[in-house]
Design an enzyme around this catalytic site. Structure first.
Site, PDB file in Angstrom:
ATOM      1  N   CYS A  51       0.833  -1.212   0.000  1.00  0.00           N
ATOM      2  CA  CYS A  51       0.000   0.000   0.000  1.00  0.00           C
ATOM      3  C   CYS A  51       0.862   1.254   0.000  1.00  0.00           C
ATOM      4  O   CYS A  51       0.414   2.321  -0.434  1.00  0.00           O
ATOM      5  CB  CYS A  51      -0.946   0.014   1.200  1.00  0.00           C
ATOM      6  N   HIS A 284      -1.723   0.622   7.590  1.00  0.00           N
ATOM      7  CA  HIS A 284      -2.238   0.572   6.221  1.00  0.00           C
ATOM      8  C   HIS A 284      -2.438   1.982   5.684  1.00  0.00           C
ATOM      9  O   HIS A 284      -2.532   2.952   6.450  1.00  0.00           O
ATOM     10  CB  HIS A 284      -3.564  -0.202   6.207  1.00  0.00           C
TER      11      HIS A 284
END
Length: 441
Positions: A51, A284
């Site tokens: 990510c 994340h």
């Protein structure tokens, strides 16, 4: 290691990568840029880790799709359009990190290595493979074999680079596309330039244990600078210069860690040129965006004053020593002759505590100005992880943001995404069209 400099590999994975790097960490990063079947302009992420590259690329892709094209429906994208928008986005990021040096690099497969991840001898077979919904179907290459199979290609003009990026679309789509693009970014920036900007050059860009990308990596992709901090400008701590962000980026950054008071994001990242923000949780990265350009209007005088004031308040205390008031006033082009500064010290610090509070300072020199931000507007949230989406189908979640509700009785929720956004808009409320709010993990 072929033309792939060992310095590059050490910078990304750490010096002990051949011995201490877990196979699972490397494997999590081996994926390509693959579009969701449910949302043609959204990239999918298969496992945790990449990510740090995928979210910034998604943010720049949305910038191009929302503001650089004439699409009547920005969420609609055919196969050929996907190719163009992805390749143009990758070129945009490479242009940012190059800083108009007219020197660009791509990490690509060695020409003599006709592996399954690269161009196939049978074009029809290649086309069919590239359209698979997952980029995990290609041949497994170990860490050493992968790095022995790539080379560095140099280009002396942006047009040459863009042409090469388009020609290697299948490479970006296939299994190692994300890593090859990451290496291309670092090589274009220059290994020494990255080293000079990272706070701790011994710390790898990818955590060798958990596989998360560092803040330096995120900043490199968002701003072109691999600095390790998110505040505005540089700061000094115990004689050490700590580099921050020096200008407004095209795409912004907000983090849940600020709501937990672990850090403070500066206005250069909080107020980007386009209303798109990469959102950081503890583990994340996702993307929050809107088409409402009023959110990123030119910096108001009061916002500039707050930013300058905070550069003299490195510990985020909300005040500065009265000894630096003159410097702040000079930086803001305010009247700063000695008598006037002393008068302001007396007015802003009537108790003689030797400090100037931010609030009274702004009220004195920059009284409340009417906001150009609309009361409500449509917003979207993107999370590339399948398991974080309804029915494991990657799609944007649409909602409505409402500004200005200071009455706690009107609060809608205390979800992580709202807590994160409140670091920029303290009184924002969010109403999502889905049954559940977006996930930041």
């Amino acid at each position: 290691m072929s033309e792939c400099d060992k310095e590059l590999v050490d910078m990304v994975w750490g010096r002990n990568n051949s011995n201490g790097l877990a196979d699972s960490v490397f494997k999590r990063w081996t994926q390509g840029f693959v579009f969701s079947a449910s949302e043609p302009t959204a990239l999918e992420q298969f496992e945790g880790g990449p990510c740090a590259v995928l979210a910034p690329v998604q943010a720049f892709l949305l910038k191009r799709q929302l503001f650089n094209t004439e699409h009547s429906n920005w969420r609609s994208c055919q196969d050929e359009e996907q190719k163009e928008i992805l390749c143009h986005t990758l070129s945009d990021i490479l242009e940012i990190v190059s800083f108009n040096s007219n020197s660009y690099c791509l990490a690509s497969w060695l020409k003599e290595k006709a592996t399954r991840e690269t161009e196939q001898e049978n074009p029809a077979e290649s086309s069919q493979q590239n359209e698979q919904p997952t980029a995990l179907a290609a041949e497994e290459l170990g860490f050493e074999r992968f790095h022995a199979s790539i080379q560095k290609r140099k280009f002396n003009s942006l047009s040459e680079l863009k042409e090469a990026v388009l020609e290697t679309y299948s490479t970006w789509r296939n299994k190692y596309g994300v890593l090859l693009f990451l290496y291309s970014v670092i090589l274009t920036k220059g290994i020494e330039n990255v080293k000079n900007e990272i706070e701790d050059a011994e710390r790898p860009l990818i955590d060798p244990v958990y596989g998360h990308g560092s803040q330096s990596l995120i900043n490199l992709l968002l701003t072109g600078h691999a600095v390790s901090n998110v505040w505005d400008g540089d700061r000094e701590c115990s004689g050490m210069k700590l580099q921050g962000i020096h200008s407004h980026a095209d795409v912004g950054f907000l983090t849940i860690l600020e709501s937990l008071r672990f850090c403070k994001v500066g206005s250069f990242l909080k107020s980007p040129k386009f209303p798109i923000w990469v959102i950081g949780s503890e583990t994340h990265l996702t993307v929050f965006f809107t088409k409402e350009m009023a959110l990123v209007a030119p910096e108001a005088p009061s916002e500039q004053a707050r930013r300058v004031f905070e550069t003299y308040d490195p510990e985020d205390n909300g005040f500065i020593p009265d000894a630096v008031l003159e410097d702040v006033m000079k930086a803001l082009d305010l009247v700063s002759d000695t008598d006037y500064v002393n008068l302001m010290k007396t007015k802003l610090d009537p108790e003689g505590l030797g400090i100037i509070l931010l609030g009274p300072f702004l009220l004195e020199f920059f009284p409340e100005q009417s906001s150009k931000v609309p009361e409500s507007f449509t917003v979207y949230h993107y999370n590339g992880l399948r398991q974080s989406n309804h029915n494991e189908k990657v799609a944007y979640i649409e909602g409505t943001a409402v500004m200005g509700f200071e009455d706690p009785r009107l609060q809608t929720d205390d979800t992580p995404v709202k807590c994160c956004l409140q670091t920029k808009w303290p009184f924002v409320e969010l109403l999502w069209s889905a049954d559940r709010p977006p996930s930041l993990i």
